[in-house]
Scaffold this motif. Structure first.
Motif, mmCIF file in Angstrom:
data_model
loop_
_atom_site.group_PDB
_atom_site.id
_atom_site.type_symbol
_atom_site.label_atom_id
_atom_site.label_comp_id
_atom_site.label_asym_id
_atom_site.label_seq_id
_atom_site.Cartn_x
_atom_site.Cartn_y
_atom_site.Cartn_z
ATOM 1 N N VAL A 157 1.632 -13.786 -1.380
ATOM 2 C CA VAL A 157 2.547 -13.579 -2.355
ATOM 3 C C VAL A 157 3.947 -12.965 -2.225
ATOM 4 O O VAL A 157 4.962 -13.177 -2.486
ATOM 5 N N ASP A 158 3.652 -11.926 -1.297
ATOM 6 C CA ASP A 158 4.867 -11.179 -0.679
ATOM 7 C C ASP A 158 5.785 -11.988 0.142
ATOM 8 O O ASP A 158 7.116 -11.945 -0.019
ATOM 9 N N GLY A 163 2.162 -20.314 -3.639
ATOM 10 C CA GLY A 163 1.309 -19.707 -4.943
ATOM 11 C C GLY A 163 0.096 -20.257 -4.938
ATOM 12 O O GLY A 163 -0.694 -19.382 -5.514
ATOM 13 N N ILE A 193 6.703 -14.972 -1.214
ATOM 14 C CA ILE A 193 7.539 -15.539 -2.172
ATOM 15 C C ILE A 193 8.696 -14.680 -2.564
ATOM 16 O O ILE A 193 8.720 -13.504 -3.067
ATOM 17 N N SER A 203 8.706 -11.870 -5.747
ATOM 18 C CA SER A 203 7.662 -11.495 -6.111
ATOM 19 C C SER A 203 7.416 -10.002 -5.955
ATOM 20 O O SER A 203 8.186 -9.232 -5.377
ATOM 21 N N SER A 204 6.252 -9.566 -6.692
ATOM 22 C CA SER A 204 5.931 -8.152 -6.615
ATOM 23 C C SER A 204 4.471 -7.995 -6.635
ATOM 24 O O SER A 204 3.743 -7.649 -7.291
ATOM 25 N N GLY A 205 3.917 -8.761 -5.479
ATOM 26 C CA GLY A 205 2.132 -9.047 -5.599
ATOM 27 C C GLY A 205 1.716 -7.677 -5.255
ATOM 28 O O GLY A 205 0.398 -7.570 -5.487
ATOM 29 N N GLU A 221 7.674 -22.287 -2.316
ATOM 30 C CA GLU A 221 7.359 -21.103 -3.273
ATOM 31 C C GLU A 221 6.049 -21.527 -4.106
ATOM 32 O O GLU A 221 4.857 -20.787 -4.259
ATOM 33 N N GLU A 253 -3.462 -18.155 -4.809
ATOM 34 C CA GLU A 253 -4.515 -18.193 -5.945
ATOM 35 C C GLU A 253 -5.906 -18.648 -5.389
ATOM 36 O O GLU A 253 -6.784 -18.213 -5.859
#
Length: 324
Positions: free
Chosen positions: A314-315, A296, A317, A320-322, A292, A300
């Motif tokens: 991000v999805d 991340g 992970i 997460s709520s990317g 994770e 970034e």
């Protein structure tokens, strides 16, 4: 007047009389001394230049309270007068009432003194009553010693319990390791304070990796299991910036914990800059929080150049709520 004796006794005339014509070593020393004397004459011929003796005389008559320009001149006098008599220069500097200016003047003095007569300089620092000032002067002396005489620096650091300066410990051991790695590391592993020992070992390994990454990795593998993991962590911290793929190759030998997680994040970030596809393939070989964290960092990094891909990462992970 020890410094004066050095100046008067080390001249070219004395060395020539000692038989430099028949002694190649003496001839070389004579040549070196002659060059030094020519440099001194050159310096003395500059406008406003003072001999060490003249600087010492002027320093004795200096009074505090003048302009900043006069104080700057005073600092130059301190540096020059120290060559004539460090002891009398110390006495004069200690009379300065302003604590900040006193510390600065003493710093100038000991910058010269520690290089010309290490033993006398350290004895003088030891006799200073002000503990905070004494500690600052020791640190200044240690910065010089850590490069010129790292063994002496380490001996002093071990003797002074109030000098828990991680940077000075690291600089001293790294300097020693560049000259004699086996002796330096053997001594390092004898540091009683476990936290300091781990920190210095990791930092020294990191500095060694700056010079030769492959040799540093090989060296780390020669240590016992616990220390090998700590050293390798330092080596890979350096490698993460220039060769993140190396981190992936040796990660399994690094002990689990926060430091390892931070190392993964740094490698993922750097790798994503140059090859995000390779970074993603590596991240997917990790598990749990390490995976994770790597994802991340990659997300970034690629966000600025490819926002959609960053959101997609991000999805991956959990939780997460990317795209929210």
């Amino acid at each position: 007047m020890l410094a004066a004796g050095v100046l008067l006794g080390g001249g070219a005339t004395y060395l020539v009389m000692a038989g430099s014509g028949d002694n190649p070593a003496a001839a070389r020393e004579s040549s070196k001394s002659s060059s030094k004397n020519k440099q001194k004459q050159k310096e003395a011929s500059k406008p406003g230049a003072l001999s060490p003796e003249d600087a010492s005389r002027e320093l004795a008559s200096w009074r505090e309270g003048g302009s900043e320009e006069e104080y700057d001149h005073f600092l130059k006098l301190v540096s020059r007068a120290a060559e004539w008599s460090a002891e009398s220069t110390l006495a004069q500097a200690m009379q300065i009432e302003n604590p900040y200016k006193r510390r600065e003047a003493l710093g100038r003095l000991f910058n010269y003194w520690i290089g010309s007569d290490q033993e006398a300089a350290l004895e003088a620092i030891e006799e200073i009553d002000n503990i905070a000032l004494q500690r600052d002067l020791y640190r200044g002396a240690l910065k010089w010693l850590s490069t010129d005489d790292p063994v002496a620096a380490i001996t002093l650091l071990k003797a002074k319990n109030n000098l828990h300066d991680h940077e000075l410990w690291t600089r001293s051991y790294a300097s020693w390791a560049r000259r004699d790695r086996e002796a330096a590391v053997g001594n390092l592993l004898e540091i009683e304070h476990s936290g300091m020992r781990r920190y210095v070992l990791k930092s020294v390994a990191q500095k060694l990796a700056e010079t030769n990454l492959a040799q540093a990795i090989e060296w780390a593998g020669t240590l016992d299991e616990e220390n090998a993991g700590i050293a390798l962590q330092g080596v890979l911290t350096q490698a993460a910036e220039s060769n993140p793929a190396t981190v992936a190759s040796y990660l399994e030998k690094v002990p689990e914990g926060r430091a390892r997680t931070e190392l993964i994040g740094r490698a993922a970030d750097e790798w994503a800059e140059s090859d995000p596809d390779a970074a993603m393939l590596w991240a997917e070989t990790l598990t749990g929080r390490e995976r994770e964290h790597a994802l991340g960092e990659i997300a970034e990094t690629v966000l600025e150049t490819d926002p959609d891909r960053a959101l997609g990462i991000v999805d991956l992970i959990p939780g997460s709520s990317g795209r929210a």
